[in-house]
Write a protein that holds these residues in place. Sequence first.
Motif, mmCIF file in Angstrom:
data_model
loop_
_atom_site.group_PDB
_atom_site.id
_atom_site.type_symbol
_atom_site.label_atom_id
_atom_site.label_comp_id
_atom_site.label_asym_id
_atom_site.label_seq_id
_atom_site.Cartn_x
_atom_site.Cartn_y
_atom_site.Cartn_z
ATOM 1 N N MET A 27 10.602 -19.227 -55.046
ATOM 2 C CA MET A 27 10.392 -17.854 -55.522
ATOM 3 C C MET A 27 9.760 -17.864 -56.910
ATOM 4 O O MET A 27 8.830 -17.096 -57.177
ATOM 5 C CB MET A 27 11.715 -17.090 -55.559
ATOM 6 C CG MET A 27 12.211 -16.635 -54.231
ATOM 7 S SD MET A 27 13.724 -15.653 -54.451
ATOM 8 C CE MET A 27 14.330 -15.601 -52.773
ATOM 9 N N LEU A 28 10.251 -18.741 -57.767
ATOM 10 C CA LEU A 28 9.700 -18.859 -59.120
ATOM 11 C C LEU A 28 8.248 -19.320 -59.064
ATOM 12 O O LEU A 28 7.373 -18.731 -59.707
ATOM 13 C CB LEU A 28 10.551 -19.831 -59.949
ATOM 14 C CG LEU A 28 10.050 -20.130 -61.350
ATOM 15 C CD1 LEU A 28 10.077 -18.873 -62.213
ATOM 16 C CD2 LEU A 28 10.887 -21.234 -61.975
ATOM 17 N N GLN A 29 7.993 -20.347 -58.281
ATOM 18 C CA GLN A 29 6.645 -20.915 -58.162
ATOM 19 C C GLN A 29 5.647 -19.897 -57.607
ATOM 20 O O GLN A 29 4.526 -19.782 -58.099
ATOM 21 C CB GLN A 29 6.701 -22.137 -57.252
ATOM 22 C CG GLN A 29 5.372 -22.782 -56.966
ATOM 23 C CD GLN A 29 5.522 -23.906 -55.946
ATOM 24 O OE1 GLN A 29 6.566 -24.529 -55.821
ATOM 25 N NE2 GLN A 29 4.466 -24.153 -55.203
ATOM 26 N N GLY A 33 9.935 -12.113 -54.987
ATOM 27 C CA GLY A 33 11.345 -11.758 -55.039
ATOM 28 C C GLY A 33 12.068 -11.961 -53.727
ATOM 29 O O GLY A 33 13.254 -11.680 -53.624
ATOM 30 N N CYS A 34 11.336 -12.457 -52.710
ATOM 31 C CA CYS A 34 11.997 -12.736 -51.437
ATOM 32 C C CYS A 34 11.203 -13.779 -50.674
ATOM 33 O O CYS A 34 10.014 -14.000 -50.929
ATOM 34 C CB CYS A 34 12.165 -11.473 -50.609
ATOM 35 S SG CYS A 34 10.662 -10.910 -49.802
ATOM 36 N N ILE A 47 15.609 -13.723 -47.333
ATOM 37 C CA ILE A 47 16.480 -14.025 -48.473
ATOM 38 C C ILE A 47 15.794 -13.501 -49.731
ATOM 39 O O ILE A 47 14.608 -13.730 -49.934
ATOM 40 C CB ILE A 47 16.798 -15.533 -48.586
ATOM 41 C CG1 ILE A 47 17.757 -15.809 -49.730
ATOM 42 C CG2 ILE A 47 15.566 -16.381 -48.736
ATOM 43 C CD1 ILE A 47 19.144 -16.082 -49.283
ATOM 44 N N THR A 48 16.530 -12.747 -50.514
ATOM 45 C CA THR A 48 15.973 -12.142 -51.724
ATOM 46 C C THR A 48 16.566 -12.795 -52.964
ATOM 47 O O THR A 48 17.582 -13.493 -52.885
ATOM 48 C CB THR A 48 16.266 -10.631 -51.770
ATOM 49 O OG1 THR A 48 17.672 -10.449 -51.934
ATOM 50 C CG2 THR A 48 15.777 -9.927 -50.502
ATOM 51 N N ASP A 49 15.941 -12.528 -54.092
ATOM 52 C CA ASP A 49 16.479 -13.022 -55.357
ATOM 53 C C ASP A 49 17.878 -12.459 -55.595
ATOM 54 O O ASP A 49 18.758 -13.140 -56.107
ATOM 55 C CB ASP A 49 15.536 -12.712 -56.523
ATOM 56 C CG ASP A 49 15.021 -11.287 -56.548
ATOM 57 O OD1 ASP A 49 15.465 -10.429 -55.726
ATOM 58 O OD2 ASP A 49 14.153 -11.003 -57.388
ATOM 59 N N ARG A 50 18.097 -11.243 -55.167
ATOM 60 C CA ARG A 50 19.428 -10.641 -55.300
ATOM 61 C C ARG A 50 20.443 -11.355 -54.418
ATOM 62 O O ARG A 50 21.579 -11.588 -54.818
ATOM 63 C CB ARG A 50 19.381 -9.149 -54.961
ATOM 64 C CG ARG A 50 20.702 -8.447 -55.226
ATOM 65 C CD ARG A 50 20.607 -6.938 -55.001
ATOM 66 N NE ARG A 50 21.769 -6.246 -55.507
ATOM 67 C CZ ARG A 50 22.972 -6.244 -54.921
ATOM 68 N NH1 ARG A 50 23.155 -6.907 -53.813
ATOM 69 N NH2 ARG A 50 23.965 -5.569 -55.462
ATOM 70 N N ASP A 51 20.043 -11.717 -53.202
ATOM 71 C CA ASP A 51 20.936 -12.485 -52.326
ATOM 72 C C ASP A 51 21.360 -13.783 -52.998
ATOM 73 O O ASP A 51 22.538 -14.160 -52.956
ATOM 74 C CB ASP A 51 20.253 -12.819 -50.994
ATOM 75 C CG ASP A 51 19.953 -11.605 -50.138
ATOM 76 O OD1 ASP A 51 20.664 -10.586 -50.267
ATOM 77 O OD2 ASP A 51 19.007 -11.688 -49.334
#
Length: 160
Positions: A27-29, A33-34, A47-51
């Motif tokens: 996600m960072l690369q 956000g998902c 799958i999300t960053d919040r998950d």
Amino acid sequence: MKVSDFMMSPVATVGPDTSAAQAARLMLQEGVGCLVVAEEGTLRGIITDRDLTVRCLGRDVPPETPVSRMMTSSVVTLETTDDIHAAYQAFRKSGVRRLPVLDERGPVVGLVTIDDLFLDVFQRLADVLGPVAWTVLRDPPDALSPAFSPRPVRLNGREN
């Protein structure tokens, strides 16, 4: 307009056995956000960053835990041929912020986000209001004209 006109493509995808840590690094690369979770071209979840934050870090789940243990598996999807109004309706009914887009053969080919639709709304608003704004700027109301009579504003029962 079709969903395919609004979707982002290609989509960042991982397999269900990908670790939470690997997913976070991807996600960072990718600056996303998902991630779509797919196996042999079949959508398995999202799958999300919040998950990752809530279901992994928030519960002290080890970072090597596979995303299949924390992903959302009941995913609302759209088809590339759907009208954009179907996306508005899906967002309204589901309450999610991202919708994977499938083509007629089934694989995920794109992603539509609520932000994509906000941009569409803002563009439509600008298209409508732009000409009005230019008219006002070109021909501002004359402050001495009887048609222009500012009314006092009342706040808390007093004129200001």
